[in-house]
Scaffold this motif. Structure first.
Motif, PDB file in Angstrom:
ATOM      1  N   ALA A 109     -11.041 -13.715 -10.961  1.00 55.17           N
ATOM      2  CA  ALA A 109     -11.686 -13.464 -12.261  1.00 55.17           C
ATOM      3  C   ALA A 109     -10.953 -12.357 -13.013  1.00 55.17           C
ATOM      4  O   ALA A 109     -10.746 -12.436 -14.225  1.00 55.17           O
ATOM      5  CB  ALA A 109     -13.148 -13.095 -12.050  1.00 55.17           C
ATOM      6  N   ASP A 110     -10.531 -11.336 -12.275  1.00 55.89           N
ATOM      7  CA  ASP A 110      -9.716 -10.255 -12.838  1.00 55.89           C
ATOM      8  C   ASP A 110      -8.361 -10.317 -12.134  1.00 55.89           C
ATOM      9  O   ASP A 110      -8.252  -9.963 -10.957  1.00 55.89           O
ATOM     10  CB  ASP A 110     -10.383  -8.904 -12.595  1.00 55.89           C
ATOM     11  N   PRO A 111      -7.310 -10.769 -12.829  1.00 57.91           N
ATOM     12  CA  PRO A 111      -6.013 -10.966 -12.172  1.00 57.91           C
ATOM     13  C   PRO A 111      -5.224  -9.690 -11.910  1.00 57.91           C
ATOM     14  O   PRO A 111      -4.086  -9.757 -11.432  1.00 57.91           O
ATOM     15  CB  PRO A 111      -5.266 -11.874 -13.157  1.00 57.91           C
ATOM     16  N   ALA A 112      -5.801  -8.532 -12.190  1.00 53.73           N
ATOM     17  CA  ALA A 112      -5.080  -7.271 -11.980  1.00 53.73           C
ATOM     18  C   ALA A 112      -4.756  -7.092 -10.498  1.00 53.73           C
ATOM     19  O   ALA A 112      -5.615  -7.278  -9.630  1.00 53.73           O
ATOM     20  CB  ALA A 112      -5.920  -6.096 -12.465  1.00 53.73           C
ATOM     21  N   LEU A 113      -3.515  -6.739 -10.208  1.00 51.12           N
ATOM     22  CA  LEU A 113      -3.062  -6.553  -8.830  1.00 51.12           C
ATOM     23  C   LEU A 113      -3.230  -5.094  -8.412  1.00 51.12           C
ATOM     24  O   LEU A 113      -3.233  -4.192  -9.261  1.00 51.12           O
ATOM     25  CB  LEU A 113      -1.593  -6.958  -8.708  1.00 51.12           C
ATOM     26  N   PRO A 114      -3.335  -4.828  -7.119  1.00 46.19           N
ATOM     27  CA  PRO A 114      -3.396  -3.423  -6.672  1.00 46.19           C
ATOM     28  C   PRO A 114      -2.073  -2.723  -6.932  1.00 46.19           C
ATOM     29  O   PRO A 114      -1.020  -3.358  -7.008  1.00 46.19           O
ATOM     30  CB  PRO A 114      -3.678  -3.556  -5.171  1.00 46.19           C
ATOM     31  N   THR A 115      -2.110  -1.423  -7.060  1.00 44.67           N
ATOM     32  CA  THR A 115      -0.888  -0.658  -7.246  1.00 44.67           C
ATOM     33  C   THR A 115      -0.216  -0.410  -5.894  1.00 44.67           C
ATOM     34  O   THR A 115      -0.831  -0.569  -4.834  1.00 44.67           O
ATOM     35  CB  THR A 115      -1.187   0.697  -7.897  1.00 44.67           C
ATOM     36  N   ALA A 116       1.042  -0.011  -5.968  1.00 37.03           N
ATOM     37  CA  ALA A 116       1.768   0.303  -4.740  1.00 37.03           C
ATOM     38  C   ALA A 116       1.099   1.452  -3.997  1.00 37.03           C
ATOM     39  O   ALA A 116       0.999   1.438  -2.762  1.00 37.03           O
ATOM     40  CB  ALA A 116       3.218   0.654  -5.085  1.00 37.03           C
ATOM     41  N   GLU A 117       0.633   2.432  -4.731  1.00 41.94           N
ATOM     42  CA  GLU A 117      -0.007   3.587  -4.100  1.00 41.94           C
ATOM     43  C   GLU A 117      -1.316   3.188  -3.412  1.00 41.94           C
ATOM     44  O   GLU A 117      -1.652   3.703  -2.331  1.00 41.94           O
ATOM     45  CB  GLU A 117      -0.264   4.683  -5.140  1.00 41.94           C
ATOM     46  N   GLU A 118      -2.055   2.285  -4.025  1.00 44.36           N
ATOM     47  CA  GLU A 118      -3.292   1.804  -3.404  1.00 44.36           C
ATOM     48  C   GLU A 118      -3.002   1.071  -2.093  1.00 44.36           C
ATOM     49  O   GLU A 118      -3.739   1.224  -1.104  1.00 44.36           O
ATOM     50  CB  GLU A 118      -4.042   0.887  -4.373  1.00 44.36           C
ATOM     51  N   LEU A 119      -1.942   0.295  -2.069  1.00 46.20           N
ATOM     52  CA  LEU A 119      -1.552  -0.388  -0.826  1.00 46.20           C
ATOM     53  C   LEU A 119      -1.182   0.629   0.246  1.00 46.20           C
ATOM     54  O   LEU A 119      -1.537   0.467   1.417  1.00 46.20           O
ATOM     55  CB  LEU A 119      -0.366  -1.324  -1.087  1.00 46.20           C
ATOM     56  N   GLU A 120      -0.467   1.666  -0.155  1.00 48.14           N
ATOM     57  CA  GLU A 120      -0.037   2.687   0.810  1.00 48.14           C
ATOM     58  C   GLU A 120      -1.247   3.404   1.420  1.00 48.14           C
ATOM     59  O   GLU A 120      -1.315   3.633   2.633  1.00 48.14           O
ATOM     60  CB  GLU A 120       0.884   3.694   0.115  1.00 48.14           C
ATOM     61  N   ARG A 121      -2.216   3.730   0.577  1.00 45.87           N
ATOM     62  CA  ARG A 121      -3.420   4.402   1.077  1.00 45.87           C
ATOM     63  C   ARG A 121      -4.233   3.476   1.977  1.00 45.87           C
ATOM     64  O   ARG A 121      -4.721   3.889   3.038  1.00 45.87           O
ATOM     65  CB  ARG A 121      -4.278   4.892  -0.096  1.00 45.87           C
ATOM     66  N   ALA A 122      -4.373   2.222   1.566  1.00 46.45           N
ATOM     67  CA  ALA A 122      -5.178   1.283   2.343  1.00 46.45           C
ATOM     68  C   ALA A 122      -4.586   1.047   3.733  1.00 46.45           C
ATOM     69  O   ALA A 122      -5.314   0.879   4.716  1.00 46.45           O
ATOM     70  CB  ALA A 122      -5.309  -0.039   1.601  1.00 46.45           C
ATOM     71  N   SER A 123      -3.264   1.062   3.819  1.00 47.38           N
ATOM     72  CA  SER A 123      -2.603   0.792   5.104  1.00 47.38           C
ATOM     73  C   SER A 123      -2.430   2.044   5.952  1.00 47.38           C
ATOM     74  O   SER A 123      -1.952   1.959   7.088  1.00 47.38           O
ATOM     75  CB  SER A 123      -1.235   0.152   4.865  1.00 47.38           C
ATOM     76  N   GLY A 124      -2.765   3.204   5.401  1.00 47.31           N
ATOM     77  CA  GLY A 124      -2.552   4.448   6.137  1.00 47.31           C
ATOM     78  C   GLY A 124      -1.084   4.763   6.333  1.00 47.31           C
ATOM     79  O   GLY A 124      -0.706   5.379   7.333  1.00 47.31           O
ATOM     80  N   GLY A 125      -0.254   4.319   5.383  1.00 49.29           N
ATOM     81  CA  GLY A 125       1.179   4.596   5.475  1.00 49.29           C
ATOM     82  C   GLY A 125       1.981   3.528   6.190  1.00 49.29           C
ATOM     83  O   GLY A 125       3.210   3.626   6.261  1.00 49.29           O
ATOM     84  N   ARG A 126       1.329   2.521   6.735  1.00 45.55           N
ATOM     85  CA  ARG A 126       2.066   1.430   7.383  1.00 45.55           C
ATOM     86  C   ARG A 126       2.756   0.572   6.318  1.00 45.55           C
ATOM     87  O   ARG A 126       2.209   0.342   5.244  1.00 45.55           O
ATOM     88  CB  ARG A 126       1.104   0.550   8.194  1.00 45.55           C
ATOM     89  N   PRO A 127       3.970   0.085   6.588  1.00 45.68           N
ATOM     90  CA  PRO A 127       4.632  -0.802   5.628  1.00 45.68           C
ATOM     91  C   PRO A 127       3.795  -2.061   5.397  1.00 45.68           C
ATOM     92  O   PRO A 127       3.215  -2.614   6.336  1.00 45.68           O
ATOM     93  CB  PRO A 127       5.963  -1.141   6.304  1.00 45.68           C
ATOM     94  N   VAL A 128       3.719  -2.493   4.153  1.00 45.46           N
ATOM     95  CA  VAL A 128       2.891  -3.653   3.788  1.00 45.46           C
ATOM     96  C   VAL A 128       3.758  -4.699   3.086  1.00 45.46           C
ATOM     97  O   VAL A 128       4.500  -4.375   2.145  1.00 45.46           O
ATOM     98  CB  VAL A 128       1.732  -3.254   2.857  1.00 45.46           C
TER      99      VAL A 128
END
Length: 537
Positions: A109-128
């Motif tokens: 419904a909202d096509p906005a993608l997560p930011t790179a920083e949000e991915l980094e935080r969500a993974s706890g620094g693991r490569p995604v």
């Protein structure tokens, strides 16, 4: 082995109920009465209890390692927002890289993608690395972007989404795995295929996907003796540009024996979903964007000429109409250089070919180019409100012209492009019957042949009897638990089923029940690849 009391899909006897396998060969097909007369103590007898025995499926476009990784990675097909995607990353088990596949922002419904920083935080620094459903773009975290040296590459702007060269580099960074791990991923994919009735898969290798070692590993599955469960046969192609006959032969020589040609995933363009397919005019939902053309017509022509002179198949990954324009111009240029007959004799193959008008179809037929298409693309993205309509507007109505290709005499075979769509062959057959454009629907019989015998022919397989169940043919088949058998055609004006013996048309499973037939057994060259406990219970 004697299979009896079922139904056998065979041109030898459309109403056969029994089949005899001797070693790696079909020895006989016939009636139940005849089966009773030949049965003896030397045979293992399997009571089919009404099940269907049919030629095994051939997936004409697949990626083994990618499929195995996707099966074991985060499944993101059901994710419907950036928030849900980030939650999935945060919940990912383990301590290594977070790999995922299947997100599709076109359905959000909202096509906005997560930011790179949000991915980094969500993974706890693991490569995604999270591949989009079409695997032509991905979301990556800053830690992976750094490890893959994405800065400065085409398709990387510092954000989470990567395309083109940056996507290839990001994917390769996550695929630098030990040989035993790669082998485990390929084995996982082959086991999945066997459990759904596939007896062969066409592996579409390329440097930007898995590298030469990955393809060489895929080749080894055909040479195993007495080591674990047998697997479907792997029919491998490599997607690397050749500039001359000598260059083409050199590339194949470095890969080793068994590679069928330079018709792997050599990309002329990208995909509709990632807006990298090359279009004549812009994307409806992205003004000014016309996709990416990765090869010029002249480069593609040199490749086709080189392969033709070497007597091998060449080909390309082609999605958009401008991409196909370049490929067709390449055919004309190559024919002017080496002669039309050489081009036709080589049996070149084009993958996908989603946007082909009547003139393009005529040219494909003239040069005997096989189209390797993916019916599940239309099931997933065709129709009103689908991805094709969002990206292409009115142009979406003419996508994937299966009936047009068939009627013009273009050789057609079908595959899944797994992991882009699942290894579900009957769903793919159904997609041909239920194409969103009624004018492009084909019968179940035509679709089934495109998923079986046509796959062997497209790969120029050495045994011309492969893909059928007649005496002397390879014993490569699958056994299916079915609800009902019928003859199904695509035209609603014609009676859609018949059991009249005068028709002498082999029957296939009814595909309008909402469920696929269940695979009970898969056999290749007389070797059991998969068996359900229900088969012999």
């Amino acid at each position: 082995m004697l299979y009896r009391n079922g139904s056998v899909y065979t041109a030898a006897d459309p109403f056969a109920t029994a089949l005899l396998v001797d070693g790696d060969t079909v020895a006989w097909v016939g009636s139940e009465q005849a089966a009773s007369s030949i049965a003896d103590s030397s045979m293992e007898i399997i009571d089919l209890r009404g099940a269907l025995v049919a030629p095994g499926f051939v997936d004409s476009h697949a990626h083994l390692t990618e499929t195995g990784i996707a099966l074991d990675a985060l499944a993101l097909q059901a994710v419907s927002s950036a928030r849900e995607l980030l939650d999935a990353v945060a919940a990912a088990p383990g301590a290594g890289p977070v790999l995922g596949h299947g997100w599709d922002d076109a359905t959000w419904a909202d096509p906005a993608l997560p930011t790179a920083e949000e991915l980094e935080r969500a993974s706890g620094g693991r490569p995604v690395y999270l591949s989009r459903v079409d695997v032509h773009s991905a979301l990556v975290s800053p830690s992976l972007a750094g490890a893959a040296a994405l800065r400065g590459l085409d398709g990387y702007d510092g954000g989470a989404r990567v395309t083109r060269a940056a996507h290839a580099a990001a994917r390769q960074a996550t695929r630098r795995l030990p040989g035993d791990v790669l082998r485990r991923h390929q084995q996982r994919a082959l086991a999945e295929a066997a459990s759904h009735g596939y007896v062969a898969l066409v592996e579409m290798g390329a440097p930007h996907i898995g590298g030469a070692e990955d393809l060489r590993l895929a080749l080894t599955w055909n040479n195993r003796t007495g080591e674990g469960m047998p697997t479907p046969e792997v029919l491998p192609y490599w997607g690397e540009l050749a500039s001359s006959e000598e260059h083409a032969r050199s590339i194949l020589g470095q890969l080793g024996p068994g590679v069928r040609g330079l018709a792997g995933d050599l990309n002329i363009d990208g995909s509709i979903g990632s807006r990298t397919a090359a279009l004549r005019s812009g994307y409806t939902d992205a003004a000014g964007e016309t996709g990416s053309l990765y090869l010029s017509a002249e480069e593609a022509a040199a490749h086709l000429a080189a392969c033709s002179l070497a007597g091998i198949q060449g080909g390309f990954h082609i999605i958009g109409d401008a991409g196909l324009d370049a490929a067709l111009q390449a055919l004309e240029l190559a024919a002017a250089e080496v002669g039309e007959q050489r081009i036709r004799a080589a049996g070149h193959r084009f993958e996908h070919v989603e946007m082909a008008d009547a003139a393009a179809v005529e040219t494909l037929a003239r040069y005997s180019v096989t189209v390797s298409a993916q019916p599940a693309f239309d099931a997933a993205w065709g129709g009103r409100g689908g991805l094709y309509e969002k990206r292409l507007g009115e142009r979406s109505k003419s996508m994937n012209p299966f009936a047009g290709l068939y009627s013009a005499g273009v050789p057609v075979c079908f595959g899944s492009d797994s992991p882009v769509t699942p290894l579900r062959p009957w769903s793919s057959v159904r997609a041909c019957l239920e194409h969103h454009n009624e004018e492009q629907r084909i019968s179940a019989r035509a679709a089934f042949l495109g998923h079986t015998r046509a796959g062997w022919r497209a790969a120029k397989y050495s045994n011309p009897m492969a893909g059928q169940l007649v005496p002397g043919a390879p014993a490569s088949f699958a056994v299916w638990e079915v609800e009902e058998l019928m003859v199904q055609v695509a035209d609603g004006r014609v009676q859609s089923w018949s059991t009249d013996p005068r028709a002498r048309t082999p029957l296939l499973p009814a595909l309008d029940t909402g469920a696929d037939p269940v695979c009970l057994q898969t056999v290749r060259d007389g070797l059991e690849l998969f068996a359900s406990p229900a088969l012999r219970s």
